[in-house]
Each structure stands twice: as structure tokens, then as C-alpha cells.
Design a protein around this motif. Structure first.
Motif, PDB file in Angstrom:
ATOM      1  N   LEU A 428       0.985  -1.350   0.328  1.00 54.48           N
ATOM      2  CA  LEU A 428       0.178  -0.027  -0.245  1.00 54.48           C
ATOM      3  C   LEU A 428       0.920   1.001  -0.146  1.00 54.48           C
ATOM      4  CD1 LEU A 428      -2.959   1.637   0.161  1.00 54.48           C
ATOM      5  CD2 LEU A 428      -2.483   1.349   2.735  1.00 54.48           C
ATOM      6  N   ALA A 429       1.832   1.768   0.556  1.00 53.37           N
ATOM      7  CA  ALA A 429       2.578   2.214   0.970  1.00 53.37           C
ATOM      8  C   ALA A 429       3.272   2.432   0.041  1.00 53.37           C
ATOM      9  CB  ALA A 429       3.408   2.106   2.003  1.00 53.37           C
ATOM     10  N   GLY A 430       4.020   1.727  -1.162  1.00 56.89           N
ATOM     11  CA  GLY A 430       4.150   1.630  -2.775  1.00 56.89           C
ATOM     12  C   GLY A 430       3.316   2.315  -3.336  1.00 56.89           C
ATOM     13  N   THR A 431       2.490   1.611  -3.482  1.00 57.79           N
ATOM     14  CA  THR A 431       0.905   1.801  -5.067  1.00 57.79           C
ATOM     15  C   THR A 431       1.225   3.290  -4.420  1.00 57.79           C
ATOM     16  OG1 THR A 431       0.677  -0.135  -4.886  1.00 57.79           O
ATOM     17  CG2 THR A 431      -1.068   1.306  -5.463  1.00 57.79           C
ATOM     18  N   LEU A 432       1.018   3.881  -2.973  1.00 61.86           N
ATOM     19  CA  LEU A 432       1.054   5.512  -3.488  1.00 61.86           C
ATOM     20  C   LEU A 432       1.931   6.349  -3.676  1.00 61.86           C
ATOM     21  CD1 LEU A 432      -1.619   5.116   0.115  1.00 61.86           C
ATOM     22  CD2 LEU A 432      -2.234   5.017  -2.093  1.00 61.86           C
ATOM     23  N   TRP A 433       2.598   6.074  -3.867  1.00 65.02           N
ATOM     24  CA  TRP A 433       4.088   6.589  -4.364  1.00 65.02           C
ATOM     25  C   TRP A 433       3.952   8.069  -4.641  1.00 65.02           C
ATOM     26  CZ3 TRP A 433       4.379   9.130  -9.037  1.00 65.02           C
ATOM     27  CH2 TRP A 433       4.641   8.139 -10.707  1.00 65.02           C
ATOM     28  N   PHE A 434       2.707   8.046  -5.972  1.00 64.07           N
ATOM     29  CA  PHE A 434       1.983   9.472  -7.261  1.00 64.07           C
ATOM     30  C   PHE A 434       1.284  10.293  -5.909  1.00 64.07           C
ATOM     31  CE2 PHE A 434      -1.211   6.603  -6.403  1.00 64.07           C
ATOM     32  CZ  PHE A 434      -2.156   7.165  -6.322  1.00 64.07           C
ATOM     33  N   TYR A 435       0.920   9.682  -4.901  1.00 59.97           N
ATOM     34  CA  TYR A 435       0.082  10.146  -3.737  1.00 59.97           C
ATOM     35  C   TYR A 435       0.978  11.528  -2.521  1.00 59.97           C
ATOM     36  CZ  TYR A 435      -2.941  11.767   0.381  1.00 59.97           C
ATOM     37  OH  TYR A 435      -2.944  12.397   1.487  1.00 59.97           O
ATOM     38  N   TRP A 436       2.663  10.667  -2.099  1.00 56.09           N
ATOM     39  CA  TRP A 436       2.954  10.759  -1.498  1.00 56.09           C
ATOM     40  C   TRP A 436       3.751  12.480  -2.152  1.00 56.09           C
ATOM     41  CZ3 TRP A 436       1.137   9.267   2.300  1.00 56.09           C
ATOM     42  CH2 TRP A 436       1.209   7.477   2.966  1.00 56.09           C
ATOM     43  N   HIS A 437       3.964  11.476  -3.749  1.00 53.91           N
ATOM     44  CA  HIS A 437       4.846  13.356  -4.481  1.00 53.91           C
ATOM     45  C   HIS A 437       4.002  13.903  -5.319  1.00 53.91           C
ATOM     46  CE1 HIS A 437       8.144  13.511  -6.335  1.00 53.91           C
ATOM     47  NE2 HIS A 437       7.885  13.428  -7.860  1.00 53.91           N
ATOM     48  N   ALA A 438       3.366  13.462  -5.454  1.00 55.54           N
ATOM     49  CA  ALA A 438       1.927  14.588  -6.502  1.00 55.54           C
ATOM     50  C   ALA A 438       0.930  15.009  -5.818  1.00 55.54           C
ATOM     51  CB  ALA A 438       1.922  14.236  -7.802  1.00 55.54           C
ATOM     52  N   CYS A 439       0.873  14.062  -5.036  1.00 53.22           N
ATOM     53  CA  CYS A 439      -0.760  14.826  -4.211  1.00 53.22           C
ATOM     54  C   CYS A 439      -0.458  15.131  -2.132  1.00 53.22           C
ATOM     55  CB  CYS A 439      -1.309  15.101  -4.740  1.00 53.22           C
ATOM     56  SG  CYS A 439      -2.035  12.783  -5.096  1.00 53.22           S
ATOM     57  N   GLY A 440       0.695  15.075  -2.107  1.00 52.82           N
ATOM     58  CA  GLY A 440       0.253  14.486  -0.625  1.00 52.82           C
ATOM     59  C   GLY A 440       1.866  15.074   0.480  1.00 52.82           C
ATOM     60  N   ALA A 441       1.989  14.323   1.219  1.00 50.50           N
ATOM     61  CA  ALA A 441       3.070  14.821   1.894  1.00 50.50           C
ATOM     62  C   ALA A 441       3.853  13.965   1.903  1.00 50.50           C
ATOM     63  CB  ALA A 441       2.631  15.554   3.123  1.00 50.50           C
ATOM     64  N   PRO A 442       5.602  14.234   0.952  1.00 53.52           N
ATOM     65  CA  PRO A 442       6.402  13.362   1.374  1.00 53.52           C
ATOM     66  C   PRO A 442       7.056  13.429   2.489  1.00 53.52           C
ATOM     67  CG  PRO A 442       7.049  16.322   1.107  1.00 53.52           C
ATOM     68  CD  PRO A 442       5.545  15.812   0.618  1.00 53.52           C
ATOM     69  N   ARG A 443       6.953  14.127   3.440  1.00 52.37           N
ATOM     70  CA  ARG A 443       7.544  13.356   4.844  1.00 52.37           C
ATOM     71  C   ARG A 443       6.716  12.386   5.313  1.00 52.37           C
ATOM     72  NH1 ARG A 443      10.753  16.495   8.381  1.00 52.37           N
ATOM     73  NH2 ARG A 443      11.521  14.671   9.667  1.00 52.37           N
ATOM     74  N   GLU A 444       4.970  12.697   5.662  1.00 47.55           N
ATOM     75  CA  GLU A 444       4.596  11.283   5.772  1.00 47.55           C
ATOM     76  C   GLU A 444       4.789   9.843   5.285  1.00 47.55           C
ATOM     77  OE1 GLU A 444      -0.376   9.892   7.092  1.00 47.55           O
ATOM     78  OE2 GLU A 444       0.952  12.074   6.822  1.00 47.55           O
ATOM     79  N   GLY A 445       5.330  10.240   4.015  1.00 47.36           N
ATOM     80  CA  GLY A 445       5.804   9.108   2.601  1.00 47.36           C
ATOM     81  C   GLY A 445       6.199   8.609   3.671  1.00 47.36           C
ATOM     82  N   ARG A 446       7.800   9.472   3.436  1.00 47.45           N
ATOM     83  CA  ARG A 446       8.489   8.338   4.125  1.00 47.45           C
ATOM     84  C   ARG A 446       8.866   7.727   5.261  1.00 47.45           C
ATOM     85  NH1 ARG A 446      11.570  13.092   2.540  1.00 47.45           N
ATOM     86  NH2 ARG A 446      12.096  13.892   4.733  1.00 47.45           N
ATOM     87  N   TYR A 447       7.927   8.101   6.616  1.00 52.16           N
ATOM     88  CA  TYR A 447       7.620   8.102   8.168  1.00 52.16           C
ATOM     89  C   TYR A 447       6.794   6.509   7.447  1.00 52.16           C
ATOM     90  CZ  TYR A 447       5.004   6.743  12.464  1.00 52.16           C
ATOM     91  OH  TYR A 447       4.468   6.161  12.934  1.00 52.16           O
ATOM     92  N   TRP A 448       5.992   6.161   6.450  1.00 52.85           N
ATOM     93  CA  TRP A 448       5.268   4.797   6.398  1.00 52.85           C
ATOM     94  C   TRP A 448       5.999   4.189   5.747  1.00 52.85           C
ATOM     95  CZ3 TRP A 448       1.538   4.499   9.317  1.00 52.85           C
ATOM     96  CH2 TRP A 448       0.108   5.191   9.397  1.00 52.85           C
ATOM     97  N   LEU A 449       6.789   4.587   4.810  1.00 51.38           N
ATOM     98  CA  LEU A 449       7.579   3.940   3.867  1.00 51.38           C
ATOM     99  C   LEU A 449       8.478   3.166   5.209  1.00 51.38           C
ATOM    100  CD1 LEU A 449       7.916   5.152   0.616  1.00 51.38           C
ATOM    101  CD2 LEU A 449       6.648   3.178   0.838  1.00 51.38           C
ATOM    102  N   ASP A 450       8.981   3.915   5.962  1.00 52.67           N
ATOM    103  CA  ASP A 450      10.754   3.552   6.789  1.00 52.67           C
ATOM    104  C   ASP A 450      10.137   2.462   7.700  1.00 52.67           C
ATOM    105  OD1 ASP A 450      12.759   5.491   5.508  1.00 52.67           O
ATOM    106  OD2 ASP A 450      12.327   6.364   6.938  1.00 52.67           O
ATOM    107  N   ARG A 451       8.427   2.218   7.486  1.00 59.31           N
ATOM    108  CA  ARG A 451       7.885   1.684   8.606  1.00 59.31           C
ATOM    109  C   ARG A 451       8.509   0.103   7.897  1.00 59.31           C
ATOM    110  NH1 ARG A 451       2.997   3.608  12.597  1.00 59.31           N
ATOM    111  NH2 ARG A 451       3.451   0.932  12.696  1.00 59.31           N
ATOM    112  N   ALA A 452       7.132   0.514   7.089  1.00 59.76           N
ATOM    113  CA  ALA A 452       7.152  -0.710   6.248  1.00 59.76           C
ATOM    114  C   ALA A 452       8.099  -1.322   6.096  1.00 59.76           C
ATOM    115  CB  ALA A 452       6.306  -0.589   5.088  1.00 59.76           C
ATOM    116  N   LEU A 453       9.639  -0.301   5.129  1.00 62.39           N
ATOM    117  CA  LEU A 453      10.600  -1.547   4.988  1.00 62.39           C
ATOM    118  C   LEU A 453      11.211  -1.993   5.686  1.00 62.39           C
ATOM    119  CD1 LEU A 453      12.123   1.072   2.472  1.00 62.39           C
ATOM    120  CD2 LEU A 453      11.159  -1.260   1.735  1.00 62.39           C
ATOM    121  N   GLY A 454      10.535  -1.719   7.501  1.00 64.75           N
ATOM    122  CA  GLY A 454      12.061  -2.539   8.318  1.00 64.75           C
ATOM    123  C   GLY A 454      10.845  -3.948   8.528  1.00 64.75           C
ATOM    124  N   ALA A 455       9.398  -3.324   8.400  1.00 66.40           N
ATOM    125  CA  ALA A 455       8.658  -4.375   8.839  1.00 66.40           C
ATOM    126  C   ALA A 455       8.391  -5.859   7.574  1.00 66.40           C
ATOM    127  CB  ALA A 455       7.485  -4.012   9.469  1.00 66.40           C
TER     128      ALA A 455
END
Length: 785
Positions: A428-455
Motif C-alpha cells: 500500500l505504501a508503495g502503490t501510493l507513490w504518486f500521492y506522496w510525491h504529487a498530491c500528498g506529503a513527502p515527509r509522511e510518505g517517508r515515515y510509512w515507507l521506513d516503517r514498512a521496509l523495516g517490517a
């Protein structure tokens, strides 16, 4: 180059029913905010803290030049998201890797605004930390919080929001229509029983009922709904029955808590079995949701661990619609219209959502099953939005995902905190790349991706995607090294797995990092290779289009304008064939840059204007900042020094919400510094500062309108000698103090007048000068000087 596109800011919640005036509480709240920087409205659930806070905030908005921002916390569960949610609501878009609270304080250091933190009780420590940092790191930020419990800071001033006063049913009821509790009941009863009104014949019964409900607004609203099927006397008799049953409850519970619980229990028992089932299942949702989401959460068969019987069987989709309609009729669900007219959405009041969760948890496994269904629905939604992103529906996608932001967070949190679900969270975190990058918050995207990559450490294609998305969201010099490492790791993993699409996506990010690091020669060679290769099967067309954009950008920054323009024309053909706007806005900007490199200013300006219009359509704030910088450079080339200075001021106001040191490479900003030097020399220091300050006082919409010539240029400010004809001597003194940044209380102290007198002077100044906020007064005074 590609960038994020968040909304401008978060507004106060839209009201769907009338507000029964709490005049005294509003006045007290305003007075507290005038003398204290942190005010917390406390009180039990259902007492109306949120609505009262929204009304107080709306009434004092004019006192805050940078506005009022509303931070909704009810849908958050992770304390780490509190500063990110605040930054998002404030329209601040952080790309750095510094602690988010530090960045937030830095961006707000010179702002004068009111932050409303709503529903803090379940995140008290995080909210207290946020409030403390803002109070101690800024001077112009004030906070209005709502919470069932105090935040516990020494600076905190408390105001208890009490239930509505109710007159004695056996006393004088001649003014019953003016009583807020009775008026609330009458208003809600009239909504379900047209023609109902307070009369001398029913005053006593309504007063008795409201007194039985302890004046709690939510309890009164829930009871009033029953007027659809019960007469007033019947309603009161049945309510008395409910309270006799209540005496067997826990004696430790507070009376008002028991009152509200009894009212909610009664509403629940009057629901049909299907409505009860839907209420329980919908309680896993945070924020608002649409009917499609409701159907996804409710329609699946009950899992083996759930109880049997009608209440446990899940309705079919058509029955979900009926259940939702029934819950709206009973005031359990609140129906809302989307601002863009995209259809109805629904939400559970926080008190009713917690009640539904309690009911859901009575059945083993029911909550996890409902949350899993919701997460799976969000995965399908994210995949559909990603597939449609390179096309004509981008504005609708932005609006949909923005509206579902709390539910995106809920789905990610469930996946990353539930054993066995981490892979779905990573997907889910990866599928939302366009949201984090183009219409969301990059900082929040990194937060979720860091957690997901660790898990989820398994070497899969899903992990390869998450790695390059994380790298794409690196926007600060400190983060570029890690970004490049992750992008290369993603490419190596994708190649090892035989996934050419993810390898191509990772290649795009590698080139972006090279551009940001000012390695223009390497970036040009890199993108020449990827563009010559062409799109590979499965590669997202947005990222293929951005390959072309970045190649053209490298050419333009290296002075190869003709080659840049040729690549842009090729990219335009691709975008126009698909009706795409976001990538096209970047293509148009680079095409304008290519014309600027050739000093062909007359051809550069219309292309930049077109790029800016499209960026406004998708709320691409970073792209807006870049394009305003470019338009300033074009104005400088056209010899319009004053316009150059105004545009630079407007651009810097936008950039102050994005990044301390601007965004991207130094190659992107060096030309901007040159046009600033030219404008200062042409205008002189004083005239330049005045024009720059005028642009800096623009709101985002005003800056865009000015840049696009959609309104006449602001008239020259009146000379000092003209002031006495418009303002009195005292008003002129007050205007000068406003320009110094003083608030109403500080003005009152300086001039030894009452605060209300100072407020009156400011209001009259705004009216006389035709202004709407204090920053305009400050700009006017600066221009006169």
C-alpha cells in the motif's frame, strides 16, 4: 522536475446542522484567547467542544493575519503522526530529514495564526509536546485545543464546556424559545417532524426531557430524532424507563457519562439488526467515508469467529445502502457533501464511533476482520487511482485521496501493527507513490515507507518499489545520499527478480538524485540512456513522461535550449494524447525555461503562464514556487523590475511553506538570484523592498492571480499626507502598531486603552481601507513609509 501537490491548508469543519448559540461561552473563549496563547476546551463527550471551538475560531480569524488552521486528530492513532498532521493542515510541506517538530516550529516562527487541535485526549503526550514546542519556539502562534483531559502545560488556560443550561420545568418558561437546550431540541425535532415548534403547551415537557438528558447536546439530538415515531409524552415516558434501567449500572461512572451512555444505548436498541451491524463495522473507519467504502467494510460474510444471528450476518450491498440511510435518519451517521460536488460522504461522531467499536469487540475476531476488509478496499482504491493517474482525472483523484487521508493512515497502521499483514502495508505504501510525491506529503510518505521496509524485509518486487519510492521522496541534501543508495538497491533487486518496470522506475529516481546533487552532466547522460530505451512493459507512463522532463531540464540548465525544447515537444505529444495535466505542467515549465535560456522572453511567458494554471489545478505547490521564480526571471528579462520584485516576494512566501533553503538543486535557483540583483539595482533599495513586501503579503490565490494577470495590478499605496483624510489620528497610531506586529492586547497596553477599544479601532481601519486582514494594513503602512 516533479514535486508534491498538497492542498493550500485545512479549513474549519463544515457544519451540516444549525448551531445553537452559546453566546457566553463564545465570549469567554475569545477573551481567553486574547490573553493566553494556549486555551483548552475540556468537557465530557457529546458536550459540543468541537463545534464551540470552530465557532470561536471563526469569530477571531480576523485577528490572525496568517489565518486559522484546523488539525483533526480523532482519526489518528500513532503519536508520531501528530506533527506531520499539523504540518499538513498548516500547508507546510517538509522535504528535510530533520525532526518534524523542529521543522514545523522553524516554519511558523514568524507567522501569526491560530491552530485548532481537535480531539487531543487519546494523544495527550504528543499534543502537549506539539503545543509546548510551538509556544516556546514562536511568538505569534496561538493554540485552541479540545480535549476531555487537560494537556498539562503551565501555559494552559482551561475552559470547561458545560452542558446546555435547562430551565426548571415547573418554573417560569416564558422565555423557553431562547433557551439553548430547548431550542436545540426543537430545531432537531423539526428536521424529522416538519412543523414542530416550541409552544406554551409543550414547554414543560421539552424542558423536563432536556433536564433528564443533563443538557448534553448529543443526547438531546439523539432523542429528538425519535419524534419521527413517538409523541413528546411517549418519548419522555420511554426515556424515564431507560433511566430506571440505568440504576443497575456501574456506580463509579459519572452521572453525565451514564446519561450519554443511556441515550446512545437507546439509539442503538432502536436500530434494526442490520443498522446495528453496519454501525459496529463502520466504527473501524476514521474521518469521513463514502458509500463504496461502507459497502466494502460491511458486505463480506461474517468470519467464523463471529456470533451467528441476524445482527452478525453482513448485509448485501443494497442493504448497506438501506442501513446507511437508516443510520443517517437516526443521527448516528452525519451526511456531508464534498466541496467539489463529488457526492455524499458520511462520518460517525467520535463518541458514537467508540461506542460502535465497543460493540464490535464483543464478537471475537470481528474488529480484525472489518479492518482487514477496509485495508483491502484501500489497496484496491490506491491501485485504481495509480492506474488512472496519467490521465484526465487527476483533480478528482487528488480530491478523493485527500478526503480519505485518515482512512489511508488507518489502513497503513493496521497493516504495520498486525502480525502477518506487513507485506500488505508495504504494498500500500508503495502503490501510493504518486500521492506522496504529487498530491500528498513527502515527509509522511517517508515515515510509512521506513516503517514498512523495516517490517517486511523479504526481497520482493513490492520491496523494490518501496525502496525507489522512498528514494524519490528524498528532497534535502542530507537525505540525497540515502536516497541514491535506496534507488540503486531497488534497481539491483528489480533486475535480480526480472522486473524491468520497477528497474526503470528506480532508474528515473537515480537521475533525479543526480540533478538535485548538481551533477548535470551525469544526469543528462543518464536520461539520454533511459529515453533512448523508451518505456518498458509495466512502466508507469507518468514516470516515462518525467524521464523526458528531466532530460529536457538537464539540457536547459546546461544551456542547450534547442535540445531541451525538442524533448519538451515530444513529451507534450505524450501528455496530450492521454489528457494528462500534472506532468504536462512540468513540460510546459521546462519549455518556458528553454525559451528563457535563449532570452526569448515573449515566447517564454505564455508557456510559463500555462504551466502555472495547470499547477494551480492540481495544487502543485512546489511546482508553483518553481514557476513563480521562473516568471520573475522572465519579468526581469522584459525589463519589468517592479513586477520582478513583486513576483519574488510572492514566490518566497510560497517557498516559506516548503523548504528553509528552497527545494532542489542550486542550478535551479542561481538564475533567480541574478534577477533579484537586477531588480534591486533598477528600483533602488527602498522601492524594491516595498514591491517585494507587497508580493510577500499575498495569499497563494492572490499571488497566482497577480502572476497570471487575472486582476489589475494593485494600485499604488496612498502617500503619507493622504492618511489623515481617511484615518483619525488614533487610528493612524493603531495602524502603525499593527505594522509592528502587535496584537490587540499589546496595542491596548501600549496606548493605555481597553482591549475592546483596540479591537474596534482595528475593525474600523479594515473597513475604511477596504482590507480584509491585518497583513494588508502592515503592507499599507510600509508603503506609506
Amino acid at each position: 522536475m516533479g514535486g508534491s501537490a498538497p492542498r493550500e491548508g485545512c479549513q474549519l469543519p463544515v457544519e451540516t446542522t444549525s448551531f445553537v448559540d452559546r453566546r457566553d461561552e463564545q465570549a469567554t473563549g475569545r477573551e481567553l484567547l486574547a490573553k493566553a496563547r494556549l486555551v483548552t476546551f475540556t468537557g465530557p463527550g457529546g458536550v459540543g467542544k468541537t463545534r464551540l471551538a470552530a465557532h470561536v475560531a471563526a469569530r477571531v480569524e480576523r485577528a490572525f493575519p496568517d489565518g486559522v488552521r484546523y488539525v483533526a486528530l480523532a482519526g489518528l492513532h500513532d503519536p508520531a503522526l501528530v506533527p506531520l498532521a499539523a504540518a499538513d493542515a498548516l500547508g507546510l510541506h517538509d522535504h528535510s530529514d530533520r525532526p518534524p517538530l523542529d521543522t514545523l516550529v522553524e516554519r511558523l516562527r514568524d507567522r501569526r495564526l491560530l491552530v485548532v487541535l481537535d480531539n487531543c485526549e487519546h494523544l495527550l503526550a504528543a499534543c502537549a509536546g506539539l503545543a509546548a514546542a510551538l509556544l516556546r519556539g514562536t511568538t505569534g502562534v496561538r493554540i485552541l485545543a479540545t480535549s476531555r483531559h487537560r494537556l498539562g502545560l503551565t501555559e494552559e488556560h482551561l475552559m470547561e464546556v458545560r452542558p446546555l443550561p435547562v430551565p426548571d420545568p415547573d418554573g417560569d418558561l416564558s422565555a423557553a424559545a431562547a433557551n439553548p437546550a430547548l431550542a436545540l431540541f426543537a430545531d432537531r425535532a423539526a428536521a424529522v417532524l416538519p412543523g414542530f415548534r416550541l409552544t406554551p403547551a409543550n414547554h414543560a415537557a421539552v424542558a423536563r426531557l432536556c433536564r433528564r438528558l443533563d443538557g448534553l447536546p448529543l443526547a438531546i439530538e439523539l432523542a429528538a430524532v425519535r419524534m419521527r415515531v413517538l409523541g413528546l409524552d411517549q418519548l419522555l415516558a420511554r426515556l424515564d424507563d431507560r433511566y430506571r434501567l440505568l440504576t443497575a449500572g456501574s456506580p463509579a461512572a459519572l452521572p453525565r457519562h451514564r446519561t450519554l451512555r443511556a441515550a446512545v444505548d437507546w439509539s442503538h436498541e432502536l436500530c434494526t439488526a442490520r443498522e446495528q451491524s453496519a454501525w459496529a463495522r463502520l466504527s473501524v473507519l476514521a474521518g469521513s467515508f463514502d458509500l463504496e467504502t461502507a459497502e466494502a467494510v460491511c458486505r463480506e460474510p461474517a468470519p467464523p469467529g463471529e456470533a451467528s444471528g441476524p445482527a452478525a450476518r453482513d448485509p448485501e450491498p443494497l442493504d448497506v445502502l438501506e442501513a446507511v440511510a437508516g443510520l443517517v435518519d437516526k443521527s448516528v451517521l452525519v451526511r456531508e457533501e464534498t466541496p467539489d460536488g463529488g457526492g455524499a460522504r458520511y462520518r460517525l461522531l467520535d463518541t458514537l464511533r467508540h461506542y460502535g467499536l465497543d460493540r464490535l469487540r464483543e464478537r471475537p475476531g470481528a474488529e480484525a476482520a472489518a479492518r482487514r476488509r477496509h485495508r483491502d478496499h484501500v489497496l484496491l482504491l490506491a491501485g485504481a487511482c495509480e492506474a488512472a493517474w496519467f490521465g484526465p482525472g487527476q483533480r478528482e483523484i487528488v480530491a478523493r485521496l485527500r478526503a480519505d487521508q485518515d482512512n489511508l493512515r488507518t489502513a497503513l497502521d493496521f497493516s504495520l501493527t498486525t502480525p502477518g499483514e506487513a507485506d500488505a502495508g508495504l504494498r500500500l505504501a508503495g502503490t501510493l507513490w504518486f500521492y506522496w510525491h504529487a498530491c500528498g506529503a513527502p515527509r509522511e510518505g517517508r515515515y510509512w515507507l521506513d516503517r514498512a521496509l523495516g517490517a517486511a524485509p523479504a526481497p520482493t518486487a513490492v520491496r523494490a518499489r518501496a525502496l525507489w519510492v522512498s528514494a524519490l521522496l528524498a528532497g534535502s541534501p542530507e537525505d540525497l545520499t540515502r536516497g541514491l543508495r535506496r534507488a540503486r538497491e531497488a534497481r539491483a533487486l528489480a533486475e535480480r527478480l526480472g522486473d524491468p518496470a520497477e528497474a526503470a522506475h528506480a532508474d528515473y529516481v537515480i537521475g533525479v538524485v543526480q540533478l538535485f546533487a548538481d551533477d548535470l552532466g551525469a544526469a543528462r547522460a543518464h536520461y539520454e540512456t533511459t529515453v533512448a530505451r523508451g518505456p518498458v512493459p509495466g512502466q508507469h507512463l507518468s514516470l516515462h513522461g518525467l524521464d523526458l522532463v528531466e532530460l529536457a531540464c538537464a539540457y536547459a540548465l546546461l544551456g542547450q535550449a534547442d535540445r531541451a525544447a525538442a524533448v519538451c515537444e515530444r513529451a507534450l505529444v505524450l501528455c496530450e494524447a492521454h489528457g494528462e495535466d500534472w506532468v504536462r505542467s512540468y513540460v510546459l515549465r521546462i519549455l518556458a525555461l528553454a525559451h528563457a535560456v535563449r532570452a526569448d522572453w515573449r515566447r517564454a511567458e505564455p508557456r510559463a503562464h500555462e504551466a502555472l494554471r495547470r499547477k494551480r489545478d492540481v495544487h502543485d505547490v512546489i511546482g508553483i514556487g518553481l514557476t513563480l521564480d521562473l516568471l520573475a526571471r522572465i519579468a526581469d528579462g522584459l525589463g519589468a523590475a517592479e513586477r520582478t520584485a513583486v513576483l519574488l516576494g510572492g514566490a518566497d512566501r510560497v517557498w516559506s511553506d516548503i523548504d528553509r533553503d528552497r527545494w532542489g538543486s542550486t542550478a535551479l535557483t542561481s538564475a533567480r538570484r541574478d534577477c533579484e540583483t537586477h531588480a534591486r539595482a533598477a528600483l533602488g533599495q527602498g522601492a524594491y523592498e516595498r514591491a517585494y513586501a507587497r508580493g510577500g503579503a499575498f495569499a497563494l490565490a492572490e499571488a497566482l492571480a497577480y502572476a497570471l494577470d487575472e486582476q489589475p495590478q494593485p494600485p499604488r499605496q496612498p502617500e503619507l499626507r493622504a492618511a489623515p483624510a481617511r484615518l483619525t489620528r488614533r487610528e493612524t497610531q493603531v495602524a502603525e502598531l499593527v505594522a509592528e506586529g502587535l496584537g490587540n492586547q499589546q496595542i491596548a497596553d501600549r496606548l493605555v486603552i481597553a482591549r475592546r477599544t483596540a479591537e474596534g479601532h482595528v475593525e474600523r481601519i479594515l473597513g475604511k481601507l477596504g482590507f480584509s486582514n491585518r497583513s494588508q494594513i502592515a503592507a499599507w503602512v510600509t508603503a506609506r513609509r
